[in-house]
Design an enzyme around this catalytic site. Structure first.
Site, PDB file in Angstrom:
ATOM      1  N   LYS A 130     124.527  85.955  29.600  1.00 50.68           N
ATOM      2  CA  LYS A 130     123.459  84.940  29.618  1.00 50.68           C
ATOM      3  C   LYS A 130     123.102  84.625  28.174  1.00 50.68           C
ATOM      4  O   LYS A 130     123.241  85.495  27.309  1.00 50.68           O
ATOM      5  CB  LYS A 130     122.224  85.483  30.349  1.00 50.68           C
ATOM      6  N   ASP A 170     121.578  76.216  32.622  1.00 46.82           N
ATOM      7  CA  ASP A 170     120.489  76.909  33.329  1.00 46.82           C
ATOM      8  C   ASP A 170     119.245  76.065  33.036  1.00 46.82           C
ATOM      9  O   ASP A 170     119.384  74.863  32.718  1.00 46.82           O
ATOM     10  CB  ASP A 170     120.356  78.358  32.827  1.00 46.82           C
TER      11      ASP A 170
END
Ligand code: NDP
Length: 452
Positions: A130, A170
């Site tokens: 991430k 995201d």
């Protein structure tokens, strides 16, 4: 949880807390998994000797970099960027990029940890990662966003590659930002490769990538309902959020005959007592795209706006939190239970606080955590990677069918794992089974690698 696993978890977590002080979200995520898998690890001498869980509680690496870029007035702006490469045991690092003022290394560490488990459950060869920045796109013009993306990729490019680490979008990173990031990567690397997913179709993206998380959530919900002998048709569904995941979940649920009675954003709640129509969804999507308020919906759309409101407490059969982490607290969870909700599936990553999760799990509600319910996005990212590698694009119906198959397979994996868990009753404990199935897959991969 048995006394033994309670003691084992506490001993394990004491060490993790000491190493990661103040990192509440990360500690919450690790503890949740430790509770479910610690006895699996202790029962397997190889797993225990290899210290699988302790290894997974440390990301492979966390990269931090400075992003310097000029704003529209010519002033120099400085932001921080990070990439957490959590684990590439199962496949190359894979996970989204988040641009928001609330992004910190700790938030990304928690998200990277979760991503490894989620990706393992898709059955694809994808590791977990991430990344992101504390840059807040809402505060900037389109030209500033483009310049920021170019500067961000000038640094990130050293750490990614089509078989090394493949970021995606995201919160705050949509198709537009992915386009800017990809163009910067190509400029630096003189290569057109599948190094990032979530691209628009004309630059190598996949059909339905934008829709995938929301559609996948509804396919997973359908599998849950089916396992309980029920059907999505006519179900009253409350959804939070008004972004990518929420809107596409709402569209798919409506298309399958459900009644979506709410959507929400940071300003408040839009309630649709008779169910959202396509016209209402079109209006909401257009307002959000223009960054306009949703506080005054046209009367004929059947929408009621409640400033500062949340959907929790509206009578429903299904709740789908699709906004952000820890958006559902204990009081909200109590309201969801009292509203008669029978199924809760997480579109967002870890939207329930620990207390809320406990309350939901102690109720008769069937509860699916994000690492299974929202895996549709990363699954179609995996399909985008294989389309880029083979230069063979799939049609929308091929992607949709494969997405549905993957979500049904994730559900089956979890159901089969639950059936092997002798400490549990006949129902499916989705969270526990998901954590255990994901842990086993990553543990086997780590064992096969030896210790390095
Ligand atoms: P978006 O940025 O597109 O949408 C987020 C939505 O949630 C916005 O409408 C935002 O409101 C709202 N929101 C954010 N914080 C709050 C809050 N505290 N209270 C109420 N509403 C809030 O994000 P996505 O839809 O892409 O992602 C949503 C969640 O799903 C995140 O947890 C993300 O990590 C997760 N997820 C996303 C995937 C994807 O493919 N996009 C894949 C897997 C998980 P506003 O419009 O006012 O900002």
């Amino acid at each position: 949880m048995t006394d033994r696993s309670e003691v084992l978890t506490e001993t394990f977590m004491a060490e993790i807390r000491e190493k990661n002080p103040g990192e509440d979200l990360f500690l919450q995520a690790v503890e949740e998994i430790a509770r479910d898998v610690i006895t699996v690890e202790k029962a397997n001498a190889d797993y225990a000797a290899a210290k699988i869980l302790a290894r997974l509680a440390e990301p492979d690496r966390m990269i931090q970099f400075r992003i310097t870029w000029p704003d529209d007035a010519g002033n120099v702006q400085i932001n921080r960027g990070w990439r957490v490469q959590h684990s590439n045991a199962v496949g190359p690092y894979k996970g989204g990029l988040r641009f928001a003022s609330t992004v910190t290394p700790s938030v990304l560490k928690f998200l990277g940890f979760e991503q490894t488990f989620k990706n393992a459950l898709t059955g694809l060869n994808l590791g977990g990662a991430k990344g992101g920045s504390d840059f807040e796109p809402k505060d900037h013009t389109e030209r500033e966003i483009m310049r920021f993306c170019h500067a961000f990729m000038a640094e990130l490019q050293y750490h990614i590659g089509p078989s090394r680490d493949i970021p995606a979008g995201d919160i705050g990173v949509g198709t537009r930002e992915i386009g800017h990031l990809f163009s910067a990567w190509k400029k630096h690397n003189l290569d057109f490769a599948g190094v990032i997913t979530g691209k628009s179709l004309c630059i190598g993206g996949s059909q339905l990538r934008v829709e995938a998380t929301g559609y996948g959530l509804i396919y997973f919900l359908c599998a849950m309902l089916d396992a309980a002998g029920e059907d999505v048709q006519g179900k009253r569904i409350v959804i939070s959020g008004m972004g990518n995941v929420a809107m596409h979940a709402a569209r798919k649920a409506c298309a399958l005959g459900a009644r979506v009675v709410s959507l929400s954003d940071t300003s408040g709640l839009l309630e649709a007592p008779d169910g959202m129509t396509n016209a209402a969804l079109d209006w909401i999507e257009a307002r959000k795209a223009m960054k306009e308020t949703i506080s005054e919906p046209p009367k004929d759309l059947g929408l009621k706006y409640h400033p500062g409101g949340t959907p929790w407490g509206i009578e429903c059969d299904v709740a789908l939190p699709c906004a952000t982490q820890n958006e559902v607290g204990e009081g909200d969870a109590r309201a969801i239970v009292a509203a008669g909700c029978g199924f809760l599936a997480e579109g967002a990553n870890m939207p329930l606080t620990s207390d809320a999760q406990k309350l939901v799990r102690d109720s008769s509600m069937r509860y699916a955590p994000g690492k299974i319910a929202n895996a549709g996005g990363v699954a179609v990212s995996g399909l985008e990677m294989s389309q880029n590698a083979t230069f063979r694009p799939l049609s929308a119906s091929e992607v949709d069918d494969t997405l549905r198959d993957i979500m049904v397979r994730v559900h089956k994996t979890v159901r089969d794992e639950a059936a092997t868990d002798q400490t549990r009753g006949p129902g499916i404990d989705y969270r526990r089974a998901a954590n255990r199935a994901a842990y086993r897959r990553v543990a086997e991969a780590l064992l096969d690698h030896g210790v390095l």
